[in-house]
Scaffold this motif. Structure first.
Motif, PDB file in Angstrom:
ATOM      1  N   GLU A  11      26.762  -0.259 -12.789  1.00 37.81           N
ATOM      2  CA  GLU A  11      25.767  -1.238 -12.401  1.00 37.81           C
ATOM      3  C   GLU A  11      24.834  -0.649 -11.352  1.00 37.81           C
ATOM      4  OE1 GLU A  11      27.771  -4.688 -10.968  1.00 37.81           O
ATOM      5  OE2 GLU A  11      29.008  -4.868 -12.750  1.00 37.81           O
ATOM      6  N   PHE A  12      23.526  -0.628 -11.671  1.00 37.45           N
ATOM      7  CA  PHE A  12      22.554  -0.140 -10.712  1.00 37.45           C
ATOM      8  C   PHE A  12      21.198  -0.729 -11.047  1.00 37.45           C
ATOM      9  CE2 PHE A  12      23.153   3.007 -14.046  1.00 37.45           C
ATOM     10  CZ  PHE A  12      21.872   3.232 -14.515  1.00 37.45           C
ATOM     11  N   ASP A  13      20.350  -0.823 -10.013  1.00 38.57           N
ATOM     12  CA  ASP A  13      19.012  -1.367 -10.189  1.00 38.57           C
ATOM     13  C   ASP A  13      18.041  -0.323 -10.719  1.00 38.57           C
ATOM     14  OD1 ASP A  13      19.507  -4.046  -9.171  1.00 38.57           O
ATOM     15  OD2 ASP A  13      19.787  -3.086  -7.221  1.00 38.57           O
ATOM     16  N   TYR A  14      18.163   0.908 -10.229  1.00 40.16           N
ATOM     17  CA  TYR A  14      17.272   1.984 -10.646  1.00 40.16           C
ATOM     18  C   TYR A  14      18.055   3.276 -10.824  1.00 40.16           C
ATOM     19  CZ  TYR A  14      13.454  -1.003  -9.013  1.00 40.16           C
ATOM     20  OH  TYR A  14      12.584  -2.036  -8.820  1.00 40.16           O
ATOM     21  N   LEU A  15      17.595   4.078 -11.757  1.00 42.23           N
ATOM     22  CA  LEU A  15      18.090   5.433 -11.915  1.00 42.23           C
ATOM     23  C   LEU A  15      16.967   6.368 -11.512  1.00 42.23           C
ATOM     24  CD1 LEU A  15      19.934   7.728 -12.992  1.00 42.23           C
ATOM     25  CD2 LEU A  15      18.925   7.322 -15.250  1.00 42.23           C
ATOM     26  N   MET A  58      20.353   1.492  -1.024  1.00 43.88           N
ATOM     27  CA  MET A  58      19.291   1.620  -0.028  1.00 43.88           C
ATOM     28  C   MET A  58      18.292   0.504  -0.230  1.00 43.88           C
ATOM     29  SD  MET A  58      18.467   5.657   0.250  1.00 43.88           S
ATOM     30  CE  MET A  58      17.332   5.344   1.583  1.00 43.88           C
ATOM     31  N   GLY A  59      17.808  -0.037   0.856  1.00 39.73           N
ATOM     32  CA  GLY A  59      16.805  -1.088   0.773  1.00 39.73           C
ATOM     33  C   GLY A  59      17.256  -2.270  -0.064  1.00 39.73           C
ATOM     34  N   GLY A  60      18.554  -2.543  -0.058  1.00 37.66           N
ATOM     35  CA  GLY A  60      19.085  -3.662  -0.821  1.00 37.66           C
ATOM     36  C   GLY A  60      19.164  -3.401  -2.319  1.00 37.66           C
ATOM     37  N   LYS A  61      18.884  -2.190  -2.754  1.00 34.62           N
ATOM     38  CA  LYS A  61      18.928  -1.838  -4.177  1.00 34.62           C
ATOM     39  C   LYS A  61      20.082  -0.879  -4.444  1.00 34.62           C
ATOM     40  CE  LYS A  61      15.137  -3.974  -5.422  1.00 34.62           C
ATOM     41  NZ  LYS A  61      15.189  -5.150  -6.247  1.00 34.62           N
ATOM     42  N   LYS A  62      20.747  -1.094  -5.569  1.00 32.39           N
ATOM     43  CA  LYS A  62      21.791  -0.174  -6.006  1.00 32.39           C
ATOM     44  C   LYS A  62      21.130   0.914  -6.835  1.00 32.39           C
ATOM     45  CE  LYS A  62      25.079  -3.929  -6.212  1.00 32.39           C
ATOM     46  NZ  LYS A  62      25.747  -4.879  -7.106  1.00 32.39           N
ATOM     47  N   PRO A 181      17.152   7.132 -24.572  1.00 33.91           N
ATOM     48  CA  PRO A 181      17.296   5.784 -25.142  1.00 33.91           C
ATOM     49  C   PRO A 181      17.089   4.724 -24.079  1.00 33.91           C
ATOM     50  CG  PRO A 181      19.420   6.889 -24.978  1.00 33.91           C
ATOM     51  CD  PRO A 181      18.377   7.902 -24.621  1.00 33.91           C
ATOM     52  N   ASP A 182      16.810   3.486 -24.522  1.00 31.34           N
ATOM     53  CA  ASP A 182      16.592   2.373 -23.580  1.00 31.34           C
ATOM     54  C   ASP A 182      17.801   2.168 -22.703  1.00 31.34           C
ATOM     55  OD1 ASP A 182      14.699   0.357 -25.911  1.00 31.34           O
ATOM     56  OD2 ASP A 182      14.035   1.840 -24.462  1.00 31.34           O
ATOM     57  N   GLY A 183      17.563   1.685 -21.508  1.00 32.87           N
ATOM     58  CA  GLY A 183      18.636   1.446 -20.555  1.00 32.87           C
ATOM     59  C   GLY A 183      18.083   0.805 -19.305  1.00 32.87           C
ATOM     60  N   ALA A 184      18.658   1.167 -18.173  1.00 37.67           N
ATOM     61  CA  ALA A 184      18.252   0.561 -16.896  1.00 37.67           C
ATOM     62  C   ALA A 184      16.865   1.042 -16.502  1.00 37.67           C
ATOM     63  CB  ALA A 184      19.262   0.963 -15.822  1.00 37.67           C
ATOM     64  N   ALA A 185      16.218   0.254 -15.670  1.00 39.99           N
ATOM     65  CA  ALA A 185      14.896   0.618 -15.158  1.00 39.99           C
ATOM     66  C   ALA A 185      15.023   1.913 -14.381  1.00 39.99           C
ATOM     67  CB  ALA A 185      14.367  -0.494 -14.255  1.00 39.99           C
ATOM     68  N   THR A 186      14.046   2.799 -14.518  1.00 46.87           N
ATOM     69  CA  THR A 186      14.158   4.096 -13.863  1.00 46.87           C
ATOM     70  C   THR A 186      12.880   4.493 -13.199  1.00 46.87           C
ATOM     71  OG1 THR A 186      13.401   5.349 -15.753  1.00 46.87           O
ATOM     72  CG2 THR A 186      15.763   4.925 -15.638  1.00 46.87           C
TER      73      THR A 186
END
Length: 192
Positions: A11-15, A58-62, A181-186
């Motif tokens: 689980e993460f917000d950005y890669l 960092m900054g409230g983001k994983k 392939p599609d996935g988490a926002a990066t």
């Protein structure tokens, strides 16, 4: 920067994809190992490509950092000279985003008595090429966390590097690579 140990690594917000470039033997792999596992080893030169992953908050983001290891050594003048002669041109040639964040890192400051590249020279180069700048020591861990923290914070402040969409948009930092392939926002960037 906190390690995101309380949540699942999936689980993460950005890669963010970070690329470390520089001459052989400047300490890229050692710096990477120092950051990702808090240990120091004198490693043999990397053959081919290696990468490590670290989860941080960092900054409230994983964030999931995929750090690719293909920096300059303050005790070897030619590694600094090659930054402008070789590596800066490679970044310009292959980067897909003009807002790509670059950081110049001078490694091995623990060998101050062997220094041949001054801190002022590093600062001047960073200004000329529009890079963030830090000197560090993978061995003593001086400024190791700060290198990655400053870089990640700058990426988070750069909207064009944060590709967010309902399906999640992936970006590559290399023109010759097909999109993943599609996935988490990066977001993507280069580190030198």
């Amino acid at each position: 920067m906190d390690t995101a140990s309380s949540s699942s690594p999936a689980e993460f917000d950005y890669l963010f994809k970070l690329l470390m470039i520089g001459d052989s033997g400047v300490g890229k792999s050692t710096l990477l190992l120092s950051f990702t596992s808090n240990t120091f080893e004198d490693l043999s030169p990397t053959i081919g490509v290696d990468f490590k992953v670290k989860h941080v908050t960092m900054g409230g983001k994983k964030l999931k950092l995929a750090i690719w290891d293909t920096v300059y050594d303050v005790t070897r003048r030619e590694t600094f000279t090659n930054l402008s002669d070789i590596w800066a041109k490679e970044i310009d040639l292959y980067s897909t985003n003009q807002d790509c964040i670059k950081m110049l890192v001078g490694n091995k400051v623990d060998k101050e008595d062997e220094r041949v590249v001054s801190k002022k020279e590093g600062i001047d180069f960073a200004r000329e090429y529009g890079c963030l700048f830090l000197e560090c020591s993978a061995k003593t861990r001086v400024n190791v966390e700060q290198c990655f923290e400053e870089l990640v914070l700058k990426i988070l402040e750069t909207p064009s590097l944060l590709a967010v969409g309902s399906a999640g948009v992936k970006r590559n930092i290399f023109k010759q690579k097909p999109p993943p392939p599609d996935g988490a926002a990066t977001g993507g960037c280069c580190s030198s």
